[in-house]
Design an enzyme around this catalytic site. Structure first.
Site, PDB file in Angstrom:
ATOM      1  N   HIS A 193       0.842  -1.197   0.000  1.00 41.99           N
ATOM      2  CA  HIS A 193       0.000   0.000   0.000  1.00 41.99           C
ATOM      3  C   HIS A 193       0.873   1.242   0.000  1.00 41.99           C
ATOM      4  O   HIS A 193       2.098   1.167   0.041  1.00 41.99           O
ATOM      5  CB  HIS A 193      -0.967   0.000   1.203  1.00 41.99           C
ATOM      6  CG  HIS A 193      -0.369   0.507   2.488  1.00 41.99           C
ATOM      7  ND1 HIS A 193      -1.113   1.151   3.441  1.00 41.99           N
ATOM      8  CD2 HIS A 193       0.901   0.455   2.970  1.00 41.99           C
ATOM      9  CE1 HIS A 193      -0.338   1.477   4.460  1.00 41.99           C
ATOM     10  NE2 HIS A 193       0.882   1.062   4.205  1.00 41.99           N
ATOM     11  N   CYS A 210       5.397   5.469   4.940  1.00 43.95           N
ATOM     12  CA  CYS A 210       4.206   4.887   4.296  1.00 43.95           C
ATOM     13  C   CYS A 210       3.751   5.724   3.094  1.00 43.95           C
ATOM     14  O   CYS A 210       2.837   5.314   2.376  1.00 43.95           O
ATOM     15  CB  CYS A 210       3.063   4.712   5.298  1.00 43.95           C
ATOM     16  SG  CYS A 210       3.159   3.154   6.215  1.00 43.95           S
ATOM     17  N   HIS A 225       5.074  -0.022  -0.644  1.00 45.25           N
ATOM     18  CA  HIS A 225       5.833  -0.849   0.298  1.00 45.25           C
ATOM     19  C   HIS A 225       4.830  -1.837   0.876  1.00 45.25           C
ATOM     20  O   HIS A 225       3.626  -1.715   0.624  1.00 45.25           O
ATOM     21  CB  HIS A 225       6.446   0.018   1.407  1.00 45.25           C
ATOM     22  CG  HIS A 225       5.406   0.654   2.263  1.00 45.25           C
ATOM     23  ND1 HIS A 225       4.712   1.753   1.856  1.00 45.25           N
ATOM     24  CD2 HIS A 225       4.871   0.287   3.454  1.00 45.25           C
ATOM     25  CE1 HIS A 225       3.810   2.067   2.777  1.00 45.25           C
ATOM     26  NE2 HIS A 225       3.876   1.189   3.754  1.00 45.25           N
ATOM     27  N   HIS A 247       3.423  -4.698   4.122  1.00 45.38           N
ATOM     28  CA  HIS A 247       3.357  -5.099   5.530  1.00 45.38           C
ATOM     29  C   HIS A 247       2.882  -6.545   5.606  1.00 45.38           C
ATOM     30  O   HIS A 247       2.103  -6.990   4.748  1.00 45.38           O
ATOM     31  CB  HIS A 247       2.359  -4.238   6.308  1.00 45.38           C
ATOM     32  CG  HIS A 247       2.725  -2.799   6.386  1.00 45.38           C
ATOM     33  ND1 HIS A 247       3.699  -2.317   7.239  1.00 45.38           N
ATOM     34  CD2 HIS A 247       2.251  -1.717   5.720  1.00 45.38           C
ATOM     35  CE1 HIS A 247       3.802  -1.012   7.092  1.00 45.38           C
ATOM     36  NE2 HIS A 247       2.939  -0.607   6.172  1.00 45.38           N
ATOM     37  N   ASP A 269      -4.670 -10.620   0.419  1.00 48.48           N
ATOM     38  CA  ASP A 269      -3.346 -11.227   0.493  1.00 48.48           C
ATOM     39  C   ASP A 269      -2.607 -11.114  -0.834  1.00 48.48           C
ATOM     40  O   ASP A 269      -3.136 -11.492  -1.889  1.00 48.48           O
ATOM     41  CB  ASP A 269      -3.474 -12.696   0.905  1.00 48.48           C
ATOM     42  CG  ASP A 269      -2.129 -13.325   1.243  1.00 48.48           C
ATOM     43  OD1 ASP A 269      -1.273 -12.620   1.814  1.00 48.48           O
ATOM     44  OD2 ASP A 269      -1.950 -14.528   0.938  1.00 48.48           O
ATOM     45  N   HIS A 270      -1.377 -10.587  -0.753  1.00 41.41           N
ATOM     46  CA  HIS A 270      -0.529 -10.372  -1.934  1.00 41.41           C
ATOM     47  C   HIS A 270      -1.167  -9.421  -2.950  1.00 41.41           C
ATOM     48  O   HIS A 270      -0.933  -9.523  -4.149  1.00 41.41           O
ATOM     49  CB  HIS A 270      -0.118 -11.702  -2.579  1.00 41.41           C
ATOM     50  CG  HIS A 270       0.904 -12.425  -1.754  1.00 41.41           C
ATOM     51  ND1 HIS A 270       0.591 -12.985  -0.542  1.00 41.41           N
ATOM     52  CD2 HIS A 270       2.218 -12.636  -1.948  1.00 41.41           C
ATOM     53  CE1 HIS A 270       1.680 -13.526  -0.022  1.00 41.41           C
ATOM     54  NE2 HIS A 270       2.687 -13.319  -0.846  1.00 41.41           N
ATOM     55  N   GLU A 312      -0.404  -3.968  12.046  1.00 40.18           N
ATOM     56  CA  GLU A 312       0.337  -3.630  10.831  1.00 40.18           C
ATOM     57  C   GLU A 312       1.829  -3.906  11.010  1.00 40.18           C
ATOM     58  O   GLU A 312       2.499  -4.366  10.084  1.00 40.18           O
ATOM     59  CB  GLU A 312       0.123  -2.162  10.476  1.00 40.18           C
ATOM     60  CG  GLU A 312       0.707  -1.776   9.123  1.00 40.18           C
ATOM     61  CD  GLU A 312       0.667  -0.280   8.882  1.00 40.18           C
ATOM     62  OE1 GLU A 312      -0.041   0.144   7.966  1.00 40.18           O
ATOM     63  OE2 GLU A 312       1.333   0.463   9.624  1.00 40.18           O
TER      64      GLU A 312
HETATM   65 NI    NI Z   1       2.600   1.278   5.416  1.00 45.53          NI
END
Ligand code: NI
Length: 138
Positions: free
Chosen positions: A14, A33, A39, A41, A79-80, A126
Site C-alpha cells: 500500500h 508509508c 511498500h 506489511h 493477500d498479496h 500492521e
Molecule cells: Ni505502510
C-alpha cells in the site's frame, strides 16, 4: 457471553498519500508509508466473535468455519494485493490500518451472524509496534 478469536494473516502492499498534497506534505504526514513506489506489511488480523456456548458442541461458533469465512470474505481479497489498487472494498479509501479494520468489519459483520455469532472486535496489527482495534459503530 463468551468471546473467541481467530487469527489470520495476510501480506499486502500500500501507500498512504493524498493526490491533492505535495510529496513533501505527504512525507511529513505519513512518513515512510507515503513512499510513491509502494511498500508492504505482513498484517496480522484477529477476529473476535461473541456468543453463547452451544450446549451440544461446547462452541460459540466453529473456529474452522469462522476461519474459512474470514479467508473467503477478507484474506483472498487482500493477500498479496495492492490495497490501494486491487481491492474493490478499499476503493477510494485511505489504506490506513484504521480504515482497513473498518472495511474488514463491514465485510464480516453480517456473515458472522449467519454462523450464529456476533462480531465483537477486529484487531489489525500492521507492525510489531502498531495495531488498531475496532468494535463497530462510529
Ligand atoms: Ni505502510
Amino acid at each position: 457471553m463468551v468471546y473467541i478469536t481467530r487469527r489470520e494473516r495476510f501480506s499486502a502492499a500500500h501507500k498512504l498519500s493524498r493526490k491533492d498534497w505535495t510529496e513533501e506534505k505527504n512525507y511529513e504526514t505519513f512518513g515512510k508509508c507515503s513512499n510513491p513506489n509502494w511498500h508492504g506489511h505482513n498484517y496480522v488480523l484477529h477476529v473476535t466473535v461473541g456468543g453463547e456456548v452451544d450446549s451440544e458442541t461446547g462452541f460459540v461458533v466453529d473456529l474452522s468455519v469462522l476461519g474459512d469465512l474470514i479467508k473467503e470474505k477478507v484474506i483472498v481479497h487482500l493477500d498479496h494485493k495492492n490495497l490501494n489498487l486491487d481491492v474493490p472494498f478499499m476503493r477510494n479509501i485511505m489504506t490506513s490500518t484504521e480504515n482497513i479494520a473498518i472495511a474488514i468489519w463491514d465485510q464480516l459483520e453480517e456473515e458472522v451472524k449467519e454462523i450464529g455469532g456476533q462480531l465483537h472486535k477486529i484487531k489489525l496489527q500492521e507492525t510489531e509496534n502498531n495495531y488498531v482495534e475496532y468494535y463497530g459503530g462510529k
